[in-house]
Design an enzyme around this catalytic site. Structure first.
Site, PDB file in Angstrom:
ATOM      1  N   LYS A  41      -3.178   6.197  -1.336  1.00 28.96           N
ATOM      2  CA  LYS A  41      -3.006   7.153  -0.248  1.00 28.96           C
ATOM      3  C   LYS A  41      -3.140   8.552  -0.821  1.00 28.96           C
ATOM      4  CE  LYS A  41       0.931   8.392   1.899  1.00 28.96           C
ATOM      5  NZ  LYS A  41       2.100   8.327   2.811  1.00 28.96           N
ATOM      6  N   LYS A  49      -2.989  12.567  -0.431  1.00 34.35           N
ATOM      7  CA  LYS A  49      -2.384  13.640   0.353  1.00 34.35           C
ATOM      8  C   LYS A  49      -3.415  14.732   0.627  1.00 34.35           C
ATOM      9  CE  LYS A  49       2.045  12.452   0.728  1.00 34.35           C
ATOM     10  NZ  LYS A  49       2.747  12.355   2.036  1.00 34.35           N
ATOM     11  N   ASP A 106      -3.153  10.892   4.064  1.00 36.86           N
ATOM     12  CA  ASP A 106      -1.994  11.389   4.807  1.00 36.86           C
ATOM     13  C   ASP A 106      -2.149  12.896   4.958  1.00 36.86           C
ATOM     14  OD1 ASP A 106       0.401  11.963   5.978  1.00 36.86           O
ATOM     15  OD2 ASP A 106       1.651  11.293   4.309  1.00 36.86           O
ATOM     16  N   GLU A 166      -3.209   8.935   8.326  1.00 36.06           N
ATOM     17  CA  GLU A 166      -1.797   9.081   8.688  1.00 36.06           C
ATOM     18  C   GLU A 166      -1.510  10.476   9.222  1.00 36.06           C
ATOM     19  OE1 GLU A 166       2.646   8.706   6.620  1.00 36.06           O
ATOM     20  OE2 GLU A 166       0.863   7.965   5.577  1.00 36.06           O
ATOM     21  N   ASP A 216       3.541   8.740  11.784  1.00 34.56           N
ATOM     22  CA  ASP A 216       4.645   8.860  10.839  1.00 34.56           C
ATOM     23  C   ASP A 216       5.678   9.824  11.404  1.00 34.56           C
ATOM     24  OD1 ASP A 216       6.362   8.894   8.702  1.00 34.56           O
ATOM     25  OD2 ASP A 216       5.048  10.015   7.377  1.00 34.56           O
ATOM     26  N   LYS A 242      10.222   3.535   8.453  1.00 32.24           N
ATOM     27  CA  LYS A 242      11.027   4.230   7.448  1.00 32.24           C
ATOM     28  C   LYS A 242      12.489   4.126   7.849  1.00 32.24           C
ATOM     29  CE  LYS A 242       7.540   7.578   5.928  1.00 32.24           C
ATOM     30  NZ  LYS A 242       7.216   9.006   5.721  1.00 32.24           N
ATOM     31  N   GLU A 302       4.156   1.390   0.814  1.00 36.85           N
ATOM     32  CA  GLU A 302       3.979   2.489  -0.151  1.00 36.85           C
ATOM     33  C   GLU A 302       5.323   2.858  -0.768  1.00 36.85           C
ATOM     34  OE1 GLU A 302       4.189   6.568   2.070  1.00 36.85           O
ATOM     35  OE2 GLU A 302       2.518   5.454   2.930  1.00 36.85           O
TER      36      GLU A 302
END
Length: 370
Positions: free
Chosen positions: A163, A165, A194, A220, A245, A269, A323
């Site tokens: 992933k 950023k 993301d 994401e 998210d 989460k 993750e």
């Protein structure tokens, strides 16, 4: 068994390297370690937020105060095994503060499971898998460093899902960065990104197709958390999977996203959603709606990560894996037992409770002195 005492302590654990996001750069993670005591037994939970209150409405300081001053007085003397009752009590006592409630619930589940001699996963109905594919986050901000990290992880058979950023550079620079990674890694890796809310809808509509053309499999949170209609339009207009998210934190938000089919994937989460029970319900909404679930992280330590693994092992389908990299980006650990990655998969801890034993020396070492 009655709850005899509840304790909360803040620990500040440095990361091995800075983790760069569009909203902040993380140099250390602060956690609130919660202990619940009953008849000589202790259960351990954890609360926290990525980079403090910049990501969510909570931070370590508020979590500790909420647990000690506003939740504990209502729970002392109550049935330690009645986790559902404790959740109702906490809901009446405090509005919001999901991470504080999650930390207490984790500790209660750990206590109950240890008393019964089973794992938390067994309390939840039983695990469906013993390991989960785990993605590694590339967030150094430097293309060569990210590429070198990815190659090393593949060669060590630790990660082949990455992933990346985005959002702290210009969109064009992000695209150049992704082109370099995609061209170099090719079929050896699965790439996802993301954006951490950094784009508006117009920018996202231009660059998501470009990312899809590079083989990116998952985008994401490309836009702001409140802009769920933009998420819906982006999902409708692109084949690549869009994941919620920051837009997803409550059962009501899960229902709204599912009703409008705004996204293709839910990032689960525990601390963001209020704990194990709340996250289970959100995963059920996803399953009923044909939306995939994903094992997200709040950069939890081995304690929070192990509880997440217990839950994620019971979720029927996790097509994009997890993750749960928190323990592997920290410079030290808070438990005696390590978590193990083998053949690109994170192993679910065995043993009672969440499977971790708190290292009290490390807690004292990193405890914040008020």
């Amino acid at each position: 068994m009655k709850i005899d005492a509840i304790e909360a302590v803040i620990v500040d654990v440095p990361t091995k390297r800075p983790i760069q996001m569009s909203i902040t750069t993380v140099h250390q993670q602060s956690y609130v370690i919660v202990r619940v005591y009953s008849e000589g037994l202790v259960g351990v939970g954890e609360g926290g937020s990525v980079g403090g209150p910049v990501w969510s409405a909570e931070c370590a300081e508020t979590i500790k105060i909420i647990v000690e001053r506003y939740l504990a007085p209502h729970l002392l003397g109550t049935d330690a095994f009645n986790v559902s009752g404790a959740l109702q009590t906490m809901a009446r006592a405090v509005t919001g503060n999901a991470s504080a409630k999650a930390a207490v619930e984790m500790a209660l589940l750990d206590l109950k499971a240890r008393a019964l001699g089973v794992s938390i996963a067994e309390l939840l109905g039983g695990p469906l898998r013993s390991a989960i594919p785990i993605a590694w986050t590339l967030a150094s901000g430097d293309t060569k460093r990210d590429l070198d990290s990815a190659v090393e992880m593949i060669e060590r058979r630790r990660h082949n899902r990455f992933k990346v950023k985005l959002g702290f550079r210009s969109p064009q620079d992000d695209l150049i960065h992704m082109e370099a990674l995609s061209n170099s890694l090719g079929s050896k890796a699965y790439l996802r990104v993301d954006v951490n809310q950094a784009w508006d809808e117009q920018v996202a509509s231009v660059y998501i197709p470009e990312l899809e053309a590079l083989g990116v499999e998952l985008i994401e949170q490309p836009v702001g958390r409140e802009n769920t209609q933009a998420l819906r339009r982006l999902s409708d207009n692109n084949r690549v999977a869009i994941m919620a998210d920051e837009s997803l934190s409550t059962l009501a938000s899960a229902f709204d996203l599912a009703r409008d089919r705004s996204v293709d994937v839910f990032s689960l989460k525990l601390c963001n959603m209020g704990g194990v029970s709340a996250t289970q319900k959100i995963a059920a909404v996803a399953e009923a709606s044909g939306i995939a679930s994903y094992g997200g992280t709040m950069l939890d330590s081995t304690i929070g990560t192990s509880v997440a693994l217990q839950l994620y092992s019971t979720v029927p389908s996790l097509p994009f894996g997890c993750e749960l990299i928190g323990p592997f980006v920290l410079a030290d650990t808070l438990s005696h037992e390590p978590l193990e990655i083998r053949d690109y998969e994170l192993q679910v801890p065995t043993g009672v409770g969440h499977g971790m034993t708190l290292d009290e020396d490390k807690v004292r070492q990193y405890a914040r002195v008020s």
